[in-house]
Design an enzyme around this catalytic site. Structure first.
Site, PDB file in Angstrom:
ATOM      1  N   ASN A 154       0.792  -1.222   0.058  1.00 38.39           N
ATOM      2  CA  ASN A 154       0.042   0.111   0.127  1.00 38.39           C
ATOM      3  C   ASN A 154       0.952   1.229  -0.061  1.00 38.39           C
ATOM      4  O   ASN A 154       1.812   1.525   0.639  1.00 38.39           O
ATOM      5  CB  ASN A 154      -0.867   0.113   1.220  1.00 38.39           C
ATOM      6  CG  ASN A 154      -2.264   0.884   1.096  1.00 38.39           C
ATOM      7  OD1 ASN A 154      -1.928   2.114   0.884  1.00 38.39           O
ATOM      8  ND2 ASN A 154      -3.169   0.465   1.413  1.00 38.39           N
ATOM      9  N   HIS A 200     -12.099  -0.366  -8.733  1.00 36.60           N
ATOM     10  CA  HIS A 200     -11.421  -1.486  -9.226  1.00 36.60           C
ATOM     11  C   HIS A 200     -11.470  -2.469  -8.103  1.00 36.60           C
ATOM     12  O   HIS A 200     -10.774  -2.350  -6.837  1.00 36.60           O
ATOM     13  CB  HIS A 200     -10.156  -1.263  -9.719  1.00 36.60           C
ATOM     14  CG  HIS A 200      -9.370  -2.400 -10.459  1.00 36.60           C
ATOM     15  ND1 HIS A 200      -9.347  -2.460 -11.786  1.00 36.60           N
ATOM     16  CD2 HIS A 200      -8.964  -3.492  -9.930  1.00 36.60           C
ATOM     17  CE1 HIS A 200      -8.494  -3.507 -11.994  1.00 36.60           C
ATOM     18  NE2 HIS A 200      -8.485  -4.403 -10.912  1.00 36.60           N
ATOM     19  N   HIS A 218     -10.807  -5.015  -5.358  1.00 35.44           N
ATOM     20  CA  HIS A 218      -9.648  -5.224  -4.598  1.00 35.44           C
ATOM     21  C   HIS A 218      -9.937  -5.619  -3.134  1.00 35.44           C
ATOM     22  O   HIS A 218     -11.043  -5.234  -2.672  1.00 35.44           O
ATOM     23  CB  HIS A 218      -8.687  -4.095  -4.937  1.00 35.44           C
ATOM     24  CG  HIS A 218      -9.107  -2.824  -3.895  1.00 35.44           C
ATOM     25  ND1 HIS A 218     -10.295  -1.927  -4.641  1.00 35.44           N
ATOM     26  CD2 HIS A 218      -8.839  -2.308  -2.811  1.00 35.44           C
ATOM     27  CE1 HIS A 218     -10.470  -0.872  -3.744  1.00 35.44           C
ATOM     28  NE2 HIS A 218      -9.676  -1.130  -2.753  1.00 35.44           N
ATOM     29  N   GLU A 250     -12.262 -11.697  20.473  1.00 35.99           N
ATOM     30  CA  GLU A 250     -12.548 -13.169  19.971  1.00 35.99           C
ATOM     31  C   GLU A 250     -11.755 -14.320  20.540  1.00 35.99           C
ATOM     32  O   GLU A 250     -12.381 -15.210  20.737  1.00 35.99           O
ATOM     33  CB  GLU A 250     -12.588 -12.980  18.480  1.00 35.99           C
ATOM     34  CG  GLU A 250     -13.826 -12.139  17.794  1.00 35.99           C
ATOM     35  CD  GLU A 250     -13.923 -12.462  16.333  1.00 35.99           C
ATOM     36  OE1 GLU A 250     -13.621 -13.262  15.833  1.00 35.99           O
ATOM     37  OE2 GLU A 250     -14.906 -11.658  15.756  1.00 35.99           O
ATOM     38  N   HIS A 253     -11.252 -14.180   9.676  1.00 41.40           N
ATOM     39  CA  HIS A 253     -10.355 -14.076  10.949  1.00 41.40           C
ATOM     40  C   HIS A 253     -10.009 -15.602  11.335  1.00 41.40           C
ATOM     41  O   HIS A 253     -10.808 -16.582  11.636  1.00 41.40           O
ATOM     42  CB  HIS A 253     -11.468 -13.908  11.979  1.00 41.40           C
ATOM     43  CG  HIS A 253     -11.977 -12.487  12.278  1.00 41.40           C
ATOM     44  ND1 HIS A 253     -12.971 -12.108  13.091  1.00 41.40           N
ATOM     45  CD2 HIS A 253     -11.091 -11.378  11.812  1.00 41.40           C
ATOM     46  CE1 HIS A 253     -13.025 -10.672  13.165  1.00 41.40           C
ATOM     47  NE2 HIS A 253     -11.716 -10.297  12.305  1.00 41.40           N
ATOM     48  N   HIS A 285     -16.459 -12.927   8.168  1.00 37.61           N
ATOM     49  CA  HIS A 285     -17.631 -12.132   8.599  1.00 37.61           C
ATOM     50  C   HIS A 285     -17.968 -11.146   7.420  1.00 37.61           C
ATOM     51  O   HIS A 285     -16.950 -10.473   6.883  1.00 37.61           O
ATOM     52  CB  HIS A 285     -17.244 -10.955   9.751  1.00 37.61           C
ATOM     53  CG  HIS A 285     -16.805 -11.663  11.008  1.00 37.61           C
ATOM     54  ND1 HIS A 285     -17.834 -12.180  12.025  1.00 37.61           N
ATOM     55  CD2 HIS A 285     -15.809 -11.615  11.827  1.00 37.61           C
ATOM     56  CE1 HIS A 285     -17.213 -12.594  12.944  1.00 37.61           C
ATOM     57  NE2 HIS A 285     -16.033 -12.418  12.816  1.00 37.61           N
ATOM     58  N   LYS A 305     -28.113   1.412   6.702  1.00 41.16           N
ATOM     59  CA  LYS A 305     -28.306   1.363   8.367  1.00 41.16           C
ATOM     60  C   LYS A 305     -27.184   1.966   8.908  1.00 41.16           C
ATOM     61  O   LYS A 305     -25.867   2.071   8.586  1.00 41.16           O
ATOM     62  CB  LYS A 305     -27.994  -0.086   8.971  1.00 41.16           C
ATOM     63  CG  LYS A 305     -28.116  -0.069  10.649  1.00 41.16           C
ATOM     64  CD  LYS A 305     -27.742  -1.654  10.983  1.00 41.16           C
ATOM     65  CE  LYS A 305     -27.328  -1.698  12.393  1.00 41.16           C
ATOM     66  NZ  LYS A 305     -28.639  -1.489  13.020  1.00 41.16           N
ATOM     67  N   GLU A 317     -27.452   3.624  19.264  1.00 43.13           N
ATOM     68  CA  GLU A 317     -26.437   2.559  19.031  1.00 43.13           C
ATOM     69  C   GLU A 317     -25.086   2.901  19.252  1.00 43.13           C
ATOM     70  O   GLU A 317     -24.185   2.217  19.715  1.00 43.13           O
ATOM     71  CB  GLU A 317     -26.577   2.101  17.492  1.00 43.13           C
ATOM     72  CG  GLU A 317     -27.935   1.739  17.242  1.00 43.13           C
ATOM     73  CD  GLU A 317     -27.982   0.924  16.198  1.00 43.13           C
ATOM     74  OE1 GLU A 317     -28.073   1.530  15.171  1.00 43.13           O
ATOM     75  OE2 GLU A 317     -28.325  -0.250  15.939  1.00 43.13           O
TER      76      GLU A 317
HETATM   77  P1  H2U Z   1      -9.911   1.056  -0.031  1.00 43.36           P
HETATM   78  O1  H2U Z   1     -10.516   1.490  -1.536  1.00 43.36           O
HETATM   79  O2  H2U Z   1     -10.521   0.019   0.686  1.00 43.36           O
HETATM   80  O3  H2U Z   1      -9.694   2.380   0.510  1.00 43.36           O
HETATM   81  O4  H2U Z   1      -8.421   0.657  -0.576  1.00 43.36           O
HETATM   82  C1  H2U Z   1      -7.522   1.072  -1.669  1.00 43.36           C
HETATM   83  C2  H2U Z   1      -6.235   1.007  -1.147  1.00 43.36           C
HETATM   84  O5  H2U Z   1      -5.362   1.345  -2.171  1.00 43.36           O
HETATM   85  C3  H2U Z   1      -6.283   2.218  -0.030  1.00 43.36           C
HETATM   86  O6  H2U Z   1      -5.727   1.769   1.184  1.00 43.36           O
HETATM   87  C4  H2U Z   1      -4.350   2.128  -1.728  1.00 43.36           C
HETATM   88  C5  H2U Z   1      -4.948   3.173  -0.772  1.00 43.36           C
HETATM   89  O7  H2U Z   1      -3.980   3.716   0.458  1.00 43.36           O
HETATM   90  N1  H2U Z   1      -3.995   2.916  -2.987  1.00 43.36           N
HETATM   91  C6  H2U Z   1      -2.500   2.909  -3.011  1.00 43.36           C
HETATM   92  O8  H2U Z   1      -1.876   2.347  -2.234  1.00 43.36           O
HETATM   93  N2  H2U Z   1      -2.002   3.507  -4.414  1.00 43.36           N
HETATM   94  C7  H2U Z   1      -2.717   4.274  -5.150  1.00 43.36           C
HETATM   95  O9  H2U Z   1      -2.281   4.777  -6.175  1.00 43.36           O
HETATM   96  C8  H2U Z   1      -4.400   4.099  -5.135  1.00 43.36           C
HETATM   97  C9  H2U Z   1      -4.763   3.698  -3.849  1.00 43.36           C
HETATM   98 ZN    ZN Z   2     -14.546 -13.025  14.051  1.00 41.60          ZN
END
Ligand code: H2U
Ligand code: ZN
Length: 350
Positions: free
Chosen positions: A67, A164, A166, A182, A281, A298, A311, A317
């Site tokens: 990431n 996209h 993922h 848990e 998990h 989950h 919701k 809540e």
């Molecule tokens: P989410 O759509 O669940 O936020 O996940 C997309 C992830 O992709 C997000 O954590 C990463 C974002 O940091 N990302 C990259 O690492 N590089 C990019 O160029 C676009 C998104």
């Molecule tokens: Zn669990």
């Protein structure tokens, strides 16, 4: 009358008040598709330039990358972010009211396939299988960390930032709070009954099946008795398994078709790309015996009545206790009534 049901995995109690379901709705309505992206983002497509300038390869199956905006990074000795206890006036280094711990780890993103328009229920069995095999590989490869959390945020409604298809994989040097909760509840149940909590739970559920939505030789997807989210699902193997890497080839193959079926039901329920947050998990990578743990996944979808009414966890809540209107049994029945084989976008296509 309202009742309360207890989640034995966390100890949380949920109020069930079915008499409220018919109340009028004048509140927020979300996008009609359930996906709700303002524009299609191309950062994750094959050959696309990501936001940090790296260029994705022309991948043809799954594609995993670190990431670019990781929430967890491997800890460097002596370098801890944030203000530590003792550095602030009025706090002692061991002050129990100002506790902090290093939070090391790493985060990855996995694109399911090169196709931006194919969510899991629309993918072919063999392509879903590649995703499952990659989940297993990553959870095994990253096991030097204490916990590997695989999760998918699907749809803008649950905060997914990219259209996209993922998922994400965060592996941490610590046991995340919900896993630890848990873990202790399953451990406690095991020491009392000498049987894993979720193995015993499934055994009991299979006697009446009124919350079972999808059933195969190796997997069961059901709306748990204590569900908080209207159409929540709990996915369980029919055998005692603690880790993804312990699944047999038959179980892996069967998972791909079982997943496709209950995810097709999800999409068919409100004829939208059903949003949810899901996650596996598995037993933590602690050295200790984990026979108390049962592998499970989950699914927490936010939708309540239609593709546009969500919701909210707010008000009572947020401040006191979670509540649901639709009973778990009714939710299971509604999902069972949906077609598991033909996706609503593919009806009348030869
Ligand atoms: P989410 O759509 O669940 O936020 O996940 C997309 C992830 O992709 C997000 O954590 C990463 C974002 O940091 N990302 C990259 O690492 N590089 C990019 O160029 C676009 C998104
Ligand atoms: Zn669990």
């Amino acid at each position: 009358m309202a009742t309360q049901r207890r989640n034995p995995l966390t100890g949380e109690w949920i109020i069930v008040s079915p008499h409220r379901i018919s109340r009028p709705w004048g509140g927020e309505k979300s996008s009609s598709t359930g996906q709700g992206f303002t524009k299609v983002s191309s950062y994750l497509s094959p050959g696309a330039a990501r936001s940090n300038g790296s260029v994705n390869p022309l991948y043809t199956s799954t594609f995993v990358f670190p990431n670019d905006f990781s929430a967890l990074v491997q800890a460097t000795p002596g370098e801890e972010p944030g203000t530590e206890p003792g550095e602030e006036p009025g706090t002692e280094p061991e002050d129990e009211l100002f506790q902090s711990e290093p939070a090391g780890g790493e985060c990855h993103v996995m694109c399911f396939s090169p196709h931006s328009h194919l969510s899991l229920p629309l993918m072919r069995h063999e392509d879903i299988l590649s995703v499952i095999r990659e989940w297993i590989r990553l959870s095994d490869q990253l096991k030097y960390n204490l916990y590997v959390q695989i999760f998918e945020n699907k749809g803008a409604m649950v905060g997914c930032s990219n259209s996209h298809p993922h998922c994400q994989i965060w592996s941490s040097s610590f046991l995340p709070y919900l896993i630890s909760l848990e873990d202790s509840h399953q451990r406690e149940y095991f020491s009392k009954h000498n049987s894993p909590l979720l193995v015993k739970y499934l055994e009991k559920e299979m006697r009446c099946k009124k919350r079972v939505v999808e059933e195969s030789e190796y997997w069961v997807a059901l709306v748990p008795y204590w569900a908080k989210w209207p159409f929540e699902l709990l996915l369980l193997p029919t055998r005692h398994v603690t880790k993804l890497r312990d699944l047999t080839e038959e179980e892996v193959l069967d998972l791909s078709s079982t997943m496709k079926r209950y995810l097709t039901r999800y999409d068919n329920l409100f004829e939208c790309s059903f949003p949810y947050s899901m996650g596996w998990h598995e037993a933590p990578n602690t050295a200790s015996d984990c026979s108390h743990w049962q592998l499970h996944a989950h699914y927490y979808p936010p939708l309540l009545r239609t593709a546009t009414v969500k919701k909210h966890i707010a008000g009572y809540e947020m401040l006191a206790q979670c509540q649901r209107d639709l009973t778990a049994e009714d939710a299971a029945q509604r999902l069972k009534d949906c077609d598991a084989l033909v996706h609503f976008t593919q009806r009348n296509i030869d």
